[in-house]
Scaffold this motif. Structure first.
Motif, mmCIF file in Angstrom:
data_model
loop_
_atom_site.group_PDB
_atom_site.id
_atom_site.type_symbol
_atom_site.label_atom_id
_atom_site.label_comp_id
_atom_site.label_asym_id
_atom_site.label_seq_id
_atom_site.Cartn_x
_atom_site.Cartn_y
_atom_site.Cartn_z
ATOM 1 N N ILE A 299 0.852 -1.191 0.000
ATOM 2 C CA ILE A 299 0.000 0.000 0.000
ATOM 3 C C ILE A 299 0.886 1.239 0.000
ATOM 4 C CG2 ILE A 299 -1.781 1.245 1.279
ATOM 5 C CD1 ILE A 299 -2.793 -1.427 2.264
ATOM 6 N N PRO A 300 0.684 2.143 -0.962
ATOM 7 C CA PRO A 300 1.653 3.216 -1.209
ATOM 8 C C PRO A 300 1.693 4.329 -0.170
ATOM 9 C CG PRO A 300 -0.233 3.450 -2.668
ATOM 10 C CD PRO A 300 -0.410 2.151 -1.946
ATOM 11 N N SER A 301 0.646 4.509 0.636
ATOM 12 C CA SER A 301 0.635 5.635 1.560
ATOM 13 C C SER A 301 -0.009 5.248 2.871
ATOM 14 C CB SER A 301 -0.125 6.821 0.953
ATOM 15 O OG SER A 301 -1.514 6.520 0.846
ATOM 16 N N THR A 302 0.351 5.993 3.923
ATOM 17 C CA THR A 302 -0.231 5.743 5.240
ATOM 18 C C THR A 302 -1.733 5.992 5.230
ATOM 19 O OG1 THR A 302 1.843 6.382 6.301
ATOM 20 C CG2 THR A 302 -0.134 6.398 7.668
ATOM 21 N N ARG A 303 -2.167 7.023 4.512
ATOM 22 C CA ARG A 303 -3.593 7.335 4.454
ATOM 23 C C ARG A 303 -4.386 6.183 3.842
ATOM 24 N NH1 ARG A 303 -5.332 12.924 1.767
ATOM 25 N NH2 ARG A 303 -4.121 13.607 3.582
ATOM 26 N N MET A 304 -3.878 5.624 2.758
ATOM 27 C CA MET A 304 -4.581 4.504 2.123
ATOM 28 C C MET A 304 -4.532 3.265 3.011
ATOM 29 S SD MET A 304 -4.066 2.910 -1.692
ATOM 30 C CE MET A 304 -4.430 4.521 -2.417
ATOM 31 N N SER A 305 -3.400 3.070 3.695
ATOM 32 C CA SER A 305 -3.282 1.945 4.613
ATOM 33 C C SER A 305 -4.331 2.026 5.704
ATOM 34 C CB SER A 305 -1.879 1.915 5.221
ATOM 35 O OG SER A 305 -1.773 0.892 6.192
ATOM 36 N N ILE A 306 -4.520 3.218 6.263
ATOM 37 C CA ILE A 306 -5.531 3.403 7.307
ATOM 38 C C ILE A 306 -6.929 3.160 6.756
ATOM 39 C CG2 ILE A 306 -6.620 5.136 8.797
ATOM 40 C CD1 ILE A 306 -3.860 6.327 9.282
ATOM 41 N N MET A 307 -7.200 3.629 5.536
ATOM 42 C CA MET A 307 -8.524 3.442 4.938
ATOM 43 C C MET A 307 -8.830 1.959 4.738
ATOM 44 S SD MET A 307 -8.583 6.544 2.125
ATOM 45 C CE MET A 307 -10.086 5.916 1.394
ATOM 46 N N VAL A 308 -7.868 1.198 4.223
ATOM 47 C CA VAL A 308 -8.058 -0.240 4.019
ATOM 48 C C VAL A 308 -8.261 -0.941 5.352
ATOM 49 C CG1 VAL A 308 -6.967 -2.361 3.203
ATOM 50 C CG2 VAL A 308 -6.780 -0.272 1.848
ATOM 51 N N THR A 309 -7.459 -0.568 6.352
ATOM 52 C CA THR A 309 -7.573 -1.169 7.681
ATOM 53 C C THR A 309 -8.944 -0.903 8.290
ATOM 54 O OG1 THR A 309 -5.191 -0.878 8.035
ATOM 55 C CG2 THR A 309 -6.560 -1.252 9.986
ATOM 56 N N VAL A 310 -9.398 0.338 8.205
ATOM 57 C CA VAL A 310 -10.714 0.697 8.754
ATOM 58 C C VAL A 310 -11.815 -0.096 8.060
ATOM 59 C CG1 VAL A 310 -12.408 2.561 8.940
ATOM 60 C CG2 VAL A 310 -10.011 2.987 9.525
ATOM 61 N N LEU A 311 -11.727 -0.236 6.753
ATOM 62 C CA LEU A 311 -12.734 -0.990 6.004
ATOM 63 C C LEU A 311 -12.799 -2.435 6.475
ATOM 64 C CD1 LEU A 311 -14.769 -1.017 3.643
ATOM 65 C CD2 LEU A 311 -12.869 -1.635 2.140
ATOM 66 N N ILE A 312 -11.637 -3.067 6.670
ATOM 67 C CA ILE A 312 -11.589 -4.462 7.112
ATOM 68 C C ILE A 312 -12.163 -4.605 8.515
ATOM 69 C CG2 ILE A 312 -10.028 -6.341 7.761
ATOM 70 C CD1 ILE A 312 -8.192 -5.435 5.474
ATOM 71 N N ILE A 313 -11.756 -3.720 9.428
ATOM 72 C CA ILE A 313 -12.210 -3.815 10.817
ATOM 73 C C ILE A 313 -13.716 -3.604 10.918
ATOM 74 C CG2 ILE A 313 -12.092 -2.729 13.095
ATOM 75 C CD1 ILE A 313 -9.149 -2.184 12.607
ATOM 76 N N VAL A 314 -14.237 -2.580 10.252
ATOM 77 C CA VAL A 314 -15.672 -2.278 10.330
ATOM 78 C C VAL A 314 -16.488 -3.406 9.707
ATOM 79 C CG1 VAL A 314 -17.485 -0.713 9.533
ATOM 80 C CG2 VAL A 314 -15.355 0.215 10.440
ATOM 81 N N PHE A 315 -16.008 -3.956 8.601
ATOM 82 C CA PHE A 315 -16.746 -5.062 7.971
ATOM 83 C C PHE A 315 -16.772 -6.280 8.894
ATOM 84 C CE2 PHE A 315 -17.307 -8.718 5.172
ATOM 85 C CZ PHE A 315 -18.391 -8.306 4.402
ATOM 86 N N ALA A 316 -15.630 -6.601 9.515
ATOM 87 C CA ALA A 316 -15.578 -7.756 10.417
ATOM 88 C C ALA A 316 -16.464 -7.543 11.639
ATOM 89 C CB ALA A 316 -14.137 -8.018 10.843
ATOM 90 N N ILE A 317 -16.467 -6.327 12.193
ATOM 91 C CA ILE A 317 -17.312 -6.021 13.352
ATOM 92 C C ILE A 317 -18.772 -6.307 13.036
ATOM 93 C CG2 ILE A 317 -18.254 -4.111 14.720
ATOM 94 C CD1 ILE A 317 -15.450 -2.884 14.739
ATOM 95 N N ASN A 318 -19.239 -5.848 11.885
ATOM 96 C CA ASN A 318 -20.646 -6.023 11.529
ATOM 97 C C ASN A 318 -20.950 -7.446 11.075
ATOM 98 O OD1 ASN A 318 -22.105 -3.286 11.731
ATOM 99 N ND2 ASN A 318 -20.184 -2.750 10.734
ATOM 100 N N ALA A 319 -19.957 -8.135 10.519
ATOM 101 C CA ALA A 319 -20.169 -9.526 10.126
ATOM 102 C C ALA A 319 -20.432 -10.391 11.349
ATOM 103 C CB ALA A 319 -18.963 -10.049 9.349
ATOM 104 N N VAL A 320 -19.624 -10.240 12.382
ATOM 105 C CA VAL A 320 -19.837 -11.002 13.614
ATOM 106 C C VAL A 320 -21.141 -10.562 14.276
ATOM 107 C CG1 VAL A 320 -18.915 -11.557 15.891
ATOM 108 C CG2 VAL A 320 -17.369 -11.364 13.932
ATOM 109 N N ASN A 321 -21.434 -9.273 14.230
ATOM 110 C CA ASN A 321 -22.673 -8.762 14.809
ATOM 111 C C ASN A 321 -23.894 -9.360 14.119
ATOM 112 O OD1 ASN A 321 -24.536 -7.281 16.204
ATOM 113 N ND2 ASN A 321 -23.753 -5.271 15.616
ATOM 114 N N PHE A 322 -23.848 -9.468 12.804
ATOM 115 C CA PHE A 322 -24.988 -10.007 12.051
ATOM 116 C C PHE A 322 -25.239 -11.480 12.376
ATOM 117 C CE2 PHE A 322 -25.279 -6.947 8.164
ATOM 118 C CZ PHE A 322 -25.562 -5.915 9.044
ATOM 119 N N VAL A 323 -24.166 -12.242 12.604
ATOM 120 C CA VAL A 323 -24.332 -13.680 12.801
ATOM 121 C C VAL A 323 -24.718 -14.006 14.237
ATOM 122 C CG1 VAL A 323 -22.010 -14.416 13.551
ATOM 123 C CG2 VAL A 323 -23.334 -15.873 12.009
#
Length: 379
Positions: A134-158
Motif C-alpha cells: 500500500i503506497p501511503s499511510t492514508r490509504m493503509s488506514i482506509m483499508v484497515t478501517v474498512l476491514i475492521i468495520v466489515f468484520a465487526i458487523n459480520a460477527v454482529n450479524f451472525v
C-alpha cells in the motif's frame, strides 16, 4: 506451547467467573433483550455479556505482560492499540445495548474507533499474495478501517442464536492460533512467541469461558458489546498476521504459506461474510438501511428448514470448522490430500446438514411434508 495454554486458561477463567456477576448487574439495571418478532429466544435475557468478555481479554493481556514469554510485545504500540480498541468498542456496544443507538451513530462510532486503532499502529501494509504494498499511510488506514468495520458487523450479524457468534469466533481464532504457531515453528525461530498467536489464544479462552453461559439455553447474551468486541479483535489478529508481510521477502516456495493468512479469514468467517453480503443486498433491495435487523439470516433459514436451535448452531460450527481446517492444512498438505480432504469433508458436512432436516426425512419416507411445518410455512 505451555505459556499459550496457560494464557488461554486465564482468559477463560476470568470470563467464566465474571459472566454471572455481569448477568446480575444486567438484570439489576433491566438491560435485557426483549422477545421481538425476529428473535428466537422465548424469555427476556440479559445482554451485557460483552463486559465479561472484555474483562477476560484485558485481564489476560495485562497478566501476559508479567510473563517473560510475552512481555516483549508490550514495547510495541500494537498491543496498546488493541487494548484501547477493545475498551472503546465495548463501551460503544454497552451504550447501544442500553439505549439502542441509531444505525448511523453506531457505524460512525465503529469507523472512529477503527481509525484510532489503525492510527496507533495496527495497519494493513501489504497483500502478500498479490505482491502489493500500500503506497501511503492514508490509504493503509482506509483499508484497515474498512476491514475492521466489515468484520465487526459480520460477527454482529451472525449473533442471532445462543452460542453462535462465540462458537464461530472460537473456531476462527483457534485456526489462526494454530496457523501462527506452526508458521513460526517452521521458520526455526529462537522463540515461538507470536503476537498474533497470543491474540488468538486469548480470544479462544474468552469465547470458551463465555459459552458456558451462552450456549443454548443461554442465560446471558453477549449483546452488541460482545459481538463488536469479537469482530474487532479477530480482524486485528488477521491484520497483524497478513497485512505486515513484506512481499519482496516471499519466494515461490513460500507463496502458498504466505497466502494462507488471506485465505484463513475468508474461510473462517465465510458464514458471517456471506450472511452480511446477503443481508446488505436484501435490505438495500427493499429500500431499507443495510444494517436494519430482519429474520432472514442464515441461522433463521436453518431454523425454518426444520433444525432445532441447538442443532442449527452445531451445523454452522461444523461448516466453520470445515473451512478453517481446509485453510490451515494448506500449510502442511500437498494439493492431492488437500483436495481429498475438501471433497470428503464437504460431503460429510452436507450429509449432516441435510440428514437432520425433519421435513426431508418425512418426505423421503412418507412422500409428504409434516403438517406442522407446512402450517408454519417452514419449508
Amino acid at each position: 506451547m505451555k505459556a499459550y495454554l496457560l494464557l488461554g486458561v486465564i482468559a477463560m477463567a476470568i470470563t467464566f467467573l465474571a459472566t454471572p456477576i455481569v448477568r446480575r448487574i444486567s438484570l439489576a439495571l433491566h438491560v435485557v433483550t426483549p422477545v421481538r418478532e425476529r428473535d428466537v429466544h422465548t424469555v427476556p435475557t440479559p445482554r451485557l455479556g460483552g463486559i465479561a468478555m472484555l474483562l477476560g481479554m484485558v485481564g489476560a493481556f495485562l497478566i501476559s505482560r508479567q510473563m517473560p514469554y510475552f512481555s516483549q510485545f508490550y514495547a510495541d504500540p500494537q498491543v496498546w492499540a488493541l487494548i484501547f480498541g477493545s475498551l472503546a468498542i465495548t463501551l460503544l456496544g454497552v451504550v447501544d445495548d442500553i439505549y439502542d443507538l441509531t444505525w448511523w451513530t453506531k457505524l460512525s462510532g465503529q469507523i472512529l474507533i477503527a481509525t484510532a486503532v489503525a492510527w496507533q499502529g495496527i495497519q494493513v501494509i501489504s497483500f502478500p499474495v498479490f505482491g502489493i504494498t500500500i503506497p501511503s499511510t492514508r490509504m493503509s488506514i482506509m483499508v484497515t478501517v474498512l476491514i475492521i468495520v466489515f468484520a465487526i458487523n459480520a460477527v454482529n450479524f451472525v449473533d442471532g442464536l445462543d452460542g453462535l457468534a462465540a462458537g464461530i469466533t472460537l473456531i476462527g481464532a483457534g485456526a489462526f492460533f494454530v496457523y501462527s504457531y506452526l508458521r513460526i515453528r517452521l521458520t526455526n525461530a529462537q522463540s515461538y512467541a507470536s503476537f498474533a498467536a497470543m491474540i488468538g489464544i486469548v480470544i479462544v479462552g474468552v469465547c470458551l469461558g463465555f459459552l458456558f453461559s451462552n450456549f443454548h439455553p443461554a442465560t446471558i447474551f453477549m449483546g452488541d458489546s460482545g459481538s463488536m468486541l469479537l469482530g474487532l479483535t479477530i480482524s486485528c489478529m488477521f491484520i497483524v498476521v497478513t497485512g505486515q508481510i513484506d512481499p519482496a521477502s516471499i519466494g515461490g516456495s513460500q507463496f502458498l504459506p504466505a497466502a494462507i493468512p488471506l485465505l484463513l479469514p475468508v474461510a473462517v468467517l465465510i458464514l458471517p461474510f456471506l450472511d452480511t453480503i446477503m443481508a446488505v443486498i436484501r435490505r438495500v433491495g427493499r429500500g431499507d438501511t443495510p444494517i436494519k435487523p430482519d429474520s432472514q439470516h442464515l441461522h433463521h433459514r436453518l431454523l425454518k428448514m426444520g433444525h432445532s436451535h441447538r442443532r442449527a448452531v452445531l451445523v454452522m460450527y461444523l461448516w466453520a470448522l470445515y473451512f478453517s481446517l481446509l485453510a490451515v492444512c494448506l500449510l502442511k498438505l500437498n494439493w492431492l490430500p488437500e483436495l481429498l480432504l475438501a471433497l470428503g469433508g464437504g460431503v460429510l458436512c452436507l450429509l449432516v446438514t441435510i440428514s437432520y432436516l425433519p421435513g426431508l426425512r418425512s418426505y423421503y419416507f412418507t412422500g409428504s411434508y409434516p403438517r406442522h411445518l407446512l402450517e408454519k410455512d417452514e419449508l
